[in-house]
Design a protein around this motif. Sequence first.
Motif, short mmCIF file in Angstrom:
data_model
loop_
_atom_site.label_atom_id
_atom_site.label_comp_id
_atom_site.label_asym_id
_atom_site.label_seq_id
_atom_site.Cartn_x
_atom_site.Cartn_y
_atom_site.Cartn_z
N ASP A 35 5.90 -14.83 -5.85
CA ASP A 35 5.37 -13.81 -4.95
C ASP A 35 6.47 -13.32 -4.00
OD1 ASP A 35 3.99 -12.22 -3.20
OD2 ASP A 35 2.56 -13.75 -2.56
N GLY A 36 6.92 -12.09 -4.21
CA GLY A 36 7.98 -11.53 -3.38
C GLY A 36 7.62 -11.46 -1.92
N GLU A 37 6.31 -11.36 -1.62
CA GLU A 37 5.88 -11.23 -0.23
C GLU A 37 6.11 -12.50 0.59
OE1 GLU A 37 4.86 -8.54 1.18
OE2 GLU A 37 4.68 -7.25 -0.58
N GLU A 38 6.18 -13.65 -0.07
CA GLU A 38 6.33 -14.89 0.69
C GLU A 38 7.75 -15.43 0.70
OE1 GLU A 38 3.88 -18.01 -0.79
OE2 GLU A 38 4.98 -18.22 -2.68
N VAL A 39 8.68 -14.67 0.12
CA VAL A 39 10.06 -15.16 0.01
C VAL A 39 10.69 -15.43 1.37
CG1 VAL A 39 12.40 -14.52 -0.70
CG2 VAL A 39 10.48 -14.16 -2.25
N MET A 40 10.61 -14.47 2.28
CA MET A 40 11.27 -14.62 3.58
C MET A 40 10.68 -15.80 4.35
SD MET A 40 13.49 -12.35 3.22
CE MET A 40 14.28 -12.62 4.80
N LYS A 41 9.37 -15.98 4.25
CA LYS A 41 8.71 -17.09 4.94
C LYS A 41 9.20 -18.43 4.38
CE LYS A 41 4.35 -16.57 5.63
NZ LYS A 41 2.89 -16.50 5.38
N PHE A 52 18.01 -18.05 -6.31
CA PHE A 52 18.02 -17.30 -7.57
C PHE A 52 16.89 -16.28 -7.48
CE2 PHE A 52 20.31 -21.06 -8.95
CZ PHE A 52 21.23 -20.55 -9.85
N LEU A 53 17.23 -15.00 -7.57
CA LEU A 53 16.27 -13.93 -7.28
C LEU A 53 16.14 -12.97 -8.45
CD1 LEU A 53 14.46 -12.40 -5.23
CD2 LEU A 53 16.53 -11.25 -4.43
N ASP A 54 14.93 -12.85 -8.96
CA ASP A 54 14.63 -11.87 -10.01
C ASP A 54 14.67 -10.46 -9.42
OD1 ASP A 54 13.73 -10.56 -12.28
OD2 ASP A 54 11.63 -11.08 -11.94
N ILE A 55 15.37 -9.55 -10.06
CA ILE A 55 15.46 -8.17 -9.55
C ILE A 55 14.14 -7.43 -9.73
CG2 ILE A 55 16.45 -5.90 -10.06
CD1 ILE A 55 19.12 -7.12 -10.30
N GLN A 56 13.46 -7.67 -10.84
CA GLN A 56 12.26 -6.87 -11.17
C GLN A 56 10.98 -7.63 -10.88
OE1 GLN A 56 13.85 -5.94 -15.18
NE2 GLN A 56 13.51 -3.81 -14.62
N LEU A 57 10.77 -7.91 -9.61
CA LEU A 57 9.52 -8.53 -9.19
C LEU A 57 8.40 -7.50 -9.20
CD1 LEU A 57 10.90 -10.50 -6.12
CD2 LEU A 57 10.09 -11.53 -8.25
N GLN A 58 7.19 -7.96 -9.48
CA GLN A 58 6.04 -7.05 -9.40
C GLN A 58 5.82 -6.65 -7.95
OE1 GLN A 58 2.52 -8.63 -11.21
NE2 GLN A 58 3.44 -8.79 -13.24
N HIS A 59 5.59 -5.36 -7.74
CA HIS A 59 5.25 -4.82 -6.43
C HIS A 59 6.37 -4.94 -5.40
CE1 HIS A 59 1.35 -4.90 -8.28
NE2 HIS A 59 1.25 -6.22 -8.21
N MET A 60 7.61 -5.23 -5.83
CA MET A 60 8.69 -5.34 -4.87
C MET A 60 10.03 -5.10 -5.57
SD MET A 60 9.51 -8.28 -2.04
CE MET A 60 8.06 -7.76 -1.11
N ASN A 61 10.91 -4.36 -4.90
CA ASN A 61 12.26 -4.11 -5.39
C ASN A 61 13.14 -5.30 -5.04
OD1 ASN A 61 15.05 -3.30 -5.39
ND2 ASN A 61 14.38 -1.17 -5.48
N GLY A 62 13.62 -6.00 -6.07
CA GLY A 62 14.41 -7.19 -5.86
C GLY A 62 15.71 -6.94 -5.12
#
Length: 244
Positions: A35-41, A52-62
Amino acid sequence: MLRVMIVDDEKYIRDELKYFLKKYDDIEIVGETGDGEEVMKLIKKLSPDLVFLDIQLQHMNGLLLARKILDQENSPFVILATAYNEYAIQGFEINVSDYILKPFSEERLKSAIDRVKKQMNKEYKYAQKDEEVEINKLCVFQRDRFILMDIEEIQYIESRHQDIVVHARGGEYSCNFSLKELEERFKKKRFIRTHKSYIVNIDYINEIIPWFNYTYKIKIKGKEEVEIPVSRNYLKKFKKILGI
């Protein structure tokens, strides 16, 4: 011990990466998420050394998420994971450490990890600073095309609704840098920050119009309809540079 966090919205990809990483005695996987929304938290909570970060996350620009991660103070290193190597130049523009292509190669993964370990060495960081090359171009994109633009073509740069818009003689373009990063990148060039939302190329200033509270508005050559504010926070430096 290298503390690692994995961000990918495909569980089987996370599992594959974990399988490879568990072969390293000096790597600890401290967390994962799809979930890209919880990454910063999670980064704030877990304090990983490497993401390690996927560039093509759903609903978010990696790429935008990578920039947000790297904008933090004491940010972790970032390795991008992607199926398309054309994203690599964009990643390096925002100072990610490396990228790996899907499906993962164990040899390439080792190379990327070794690169991060070297970057964590203070002496290596200092050596790298001496090797920096001055670049007079900016990577922008328009209609899914990446363009290396001469910075002399840029008239002004605007932060608009959380997007960075580069205004040039050839039109409007997008950019993956923040205004703060661009201000630092152009500090020895003919660009000046005039407002929290604007950076202006001095060569394109046509008029400086007095405004209320002793501030100013700027008119740009060839764009008479545009009025760019000079806010009080940037007024002193603006007047000193232009001799007002």
